[in-house]
Write an enzyme that holds these catalytic residues in place. Structure first.
Site, mmCIF file in Angstrom:
data_model
loop_
_atom_site.group_PDB
_atom_site.id
_atom_site.type_symbol
_atom_site.label_atom_id
_atom_site.label_comp_id
_atom_site.label_asym_id
_atom_site.label_seq_id
_atom_site.Cartn_x
_atom_site.Cartn_y
_atom_site.Cartn_z
ATOM 1 N N ASP A 7 1.059 -1.327 0.177
ATOM 2 C CA ASP A 7 0.088 0.176 -0.025
ATOM 3 C C ASP A 7 0.911 1.375 -0.059
ATOM 4 O O ASP A 7 1.858 1.072 0.391
ATOM 5 C CB ASP A 7 -0.790 0.429 0.579
ATOM 6 C CG ASP A 7 -1.775 0.779 1.597
ATOM 7 O OD1 ASP A 7 -2.489 1.364 -0.507
ATOM 8 O OD2 ASP A 7 -2.019 2.178 2.091
ATOM 9 N N SER A 8 0.733 2.468 0.120
ATOM 10 C CA SER A 8 0.625 3.682 -0.134
ATOM 11 C C SER A 8 1.098 4.158 1.397
ATOM 12 O O SER A 8 2.598 5.607 1.158
ATOM 13 C CB SER A 8 0.018 4.750 -0.833
ATOM 14 O OG SER A 8 -1.228 4.743 -0.443
ATOM 15 N N GLY A 40 -3.632 8.857 -4.204
ATOM 16 C CA GLY A 40 -4.213 9.356 -4.514
ATOM 17 C C GLY A 40 -4.192 10.739 -5.737
ATOM 18 O O GLY A 40 -5.792 10.663 -6.245
ATOM 19 N N CYS A 70 -4.364 -1.461 -1.891
ATOM 20 C CA CYS A 70 -4.606 -0.187 -2.262
ATOM 21 C C CYS A 70 -5.195 0.146 -3.244
ATOM 22 O O CYS A 70 -5.379 -0.546 -4.448
ATOM 23 C CB CYS A 70 -3.096 0.980 -2.737
ATOM 24 S SG CYS A 70 -3.314 2.645 -2.867
ATOM 25 N N GLU A 151 -3.458 8.705 8.349
ATOM 26 C CA GLU A 151 -2.488 8.553 8.526
ATOM 27 C C GLU A 151 -1.809 9.175 9.768
ATOM 28 O O GLU A 151 -1.036 8.644 10.416
ATOM 29 C CB GLU A 151 -1.521 9.160 6.801
ATOM 30 C CG GLU A 151 -1.723 8.371 5.868
ATOM 31 C CD GLU A 151 -0.586 6.981 5.856
ATOM 32 O OE1 GLU A 151 0.719 7.020 6.024
ATOM 33 O OE2 GLU A 151 -0.941 6.125 5.408
ATOM 34 N N CYS A 181 -11.256 2.826 -0.676
ATOM 35 C CA CYS A 181 -9.694 2.843 -0.148
ATOM 36 C C CYS A 181 -9.673 2.571 0.995
ATOM 37 O O CYS A 181 -10.230 2.407 2.019
ATOM 38 C CB CYS A 181 -9.408 4.622 -0.255
ATOM 39 S SG CYS A 181 -7.848 5.444 0.391
ATOM 40 N N THR A 182 -8.360 1.827 0.799
ATOM 41 C CA THR A 182 -7.726 0.648 2.626
ATOM 42 C C THR A 182 -7.554 1.651 3.771
ATOM 43 O O THR A 182 -7.102 1.093 4.786
ATOM 44 C CB THR A 182 -6.545 0.185 1.798
ATOM 45 O OG1 THR A 182 -5.308 0.523 1.310
ATOM 46 C CG2 THR A 182 -7.368 -0.813 0.672
ATOM 47 N N HIS A 183 -7.992 2.615 3.387
ATOM 48 C CA HIS A 183 -7.807 3.528 4.770
ATOM 49 C C HIS A 183 -9.025 4.235 5.464
ATOM 50 O O HIS A 183 -8.548 4.022 6.434
ATOM 51 C CB HIS A 183 -6.788 5.505 4.288
ATOM 52 C CG HIS A 183 -5.063 5.476 4.195
ATOM 53 N ND1 HIS A 183 -4.779 4.866 2.589
ATOM 54 C CD2 HIS A 183 -4.331 5.614 4.516
ATOM 55 C CE1 HIS A 183 -3.456 4.752 2.750
ATOM 56 N NE2 HIS A 183 -3.241 5.944 3.893
HETATM 57 N N1 DGL Z 1 -5.568 3.208 0.553
HETATM 58 C C1 DGL Z 1 -4.917 3.894 -0.653
HETATM 59 C C2 DGL Z 1 -5.878 3.264 -1.712
HETATM 60 O O1 DGL Z 1 -6.327 2.480 -0.891
HETATM 61 C C3 DGL Z 1 -4.801 4.977 -1.395
HETATM 62 C C4 DGL Z 1 -4.078 6.764 -0.151
HETATM 63 C C5 DGL Z 1 -3.545 7.384 -1.086
HETATM 64 O O2 DGL Z 1 -2.228 6.904 -1.368
HETATM 65 O O3 DGL Z 1 -3.820 8.153 -1.223
HETATM 66 O O4 DGL Z 1 -6.644 3.903 -2.357
#
Ligand code: DGL
Length: 247
Positions: A7-8, A40, A70, A151, A181-183
């Protein structure tokens, strides 16, 4: 089976947690590109370049397959990653869309809200694939501020609530919120509460279900250790992993 998880930043830990709890995998190697998060809001070419660097890292790692935890990378760079990887690469987009078909009593008139990064929403991939399944009330909204908040380990409270108002005040109550989005699963509880109990779709759970079906996996492991790596501030990633009881 040993899995790499990419992931990012810390968001992919939501997917790692689901993979870990499934009992299907012997080990996980997590890599978060915390030095360059968020992805993103970046150009597709930049995201592809970063994704290929991650492929290079995982090509040299002792894992059997790579999960792209991600959505932004899955939407923008999955094909190119598959081309350059020396192992299978699985993205979260298809599992997330198919998860809609597993929700009980969801008819095709249900209101579906997709929230994700700007890059994911701009690609139109979720909207297109959901409509292909026959759902015709799909709204898509980029909510990029949630990424730095997660984050920063802000998972609820006044700043989150104000940000919900900022993004959601024009949105009519959805039946399902697809967390694209996985966040965002780290905000799932307050999102459900904000929308009076709307169901949420979580990339991690969707991925576990999809991998199980694709690879015919069975529960084998009581404990799946996870090794955590990051391009910067690995302590912050480790802290979230601990808070989420991955370690
Ligand atoms: N967690 C990431 C996703 O699922 C993106 C967060 C990001 O780096 O912008 O899109």
């Amino acid at each position: 089976m040993k899995l790499g998880v990419f992931d990012s930043g810390v968001g992919g830990l939501t997917v790692a947690r689901s993979l870990q709890r499934s009992g299907y995998f012997s080990e996980l190697l997590y890599y978060g590109d915390t030095a360059r998060v968020p992805y993103g809001s970046k150009d597709a070419n930049t995201v592809m370049r970063y994704a290929l660097e991650a492929v290079e890292f995982f090509n040299g790692a002792n894992v059997d397959a790579l999960v792209v935890a991600c959505n932004t990378v899955s939407v923008v760079a999955l094909e190119i990653m598959q081309q350059y990887s020396n192992k299978p690469v699985y993205g979260v987009l298809e599992p997330g869309v198919l998860a809609l078909t597993h929700l009980p009593q969801l008819d095709k008139q249900a209101k579906i809200l997709v929230i994700a990064t700007r890059a994911t929403i701009a690609s139109g991939e979720y909207q297109r694939r959901i409509q292909e399944l026959g759902f015709n009330q799909v709204e898509a909204l980029a909510t990029p501020l949630f990424v730095p908040m997660v984050e920063e380990e802000l998972f609820d409270g006044p700043i989150i609530q104000e940000t919900f108002k900022h993004y959601f005040n024009q949105v009519s109550k959805p039946d399902v919120v697809l967390l694209g989005c996985t966040h965002f699963p780290l905000l799932a509880e307050p999102i459900t509460a904000y929308f009076n109990g709307a169901q949420t779709i979580h990339s991690g759970e969707a991925m576990v279900h999809w991998l199980q079906q694709q690879l015919q996996l069975s529960v084998q492991f009581k404990h799946t250790p996870i090794q955590i790596m990051a391009s910067e501030n690995v302590e912050a990633v480790a802290r979230v992993a601990k808070r989420w009881q991955l370690t």
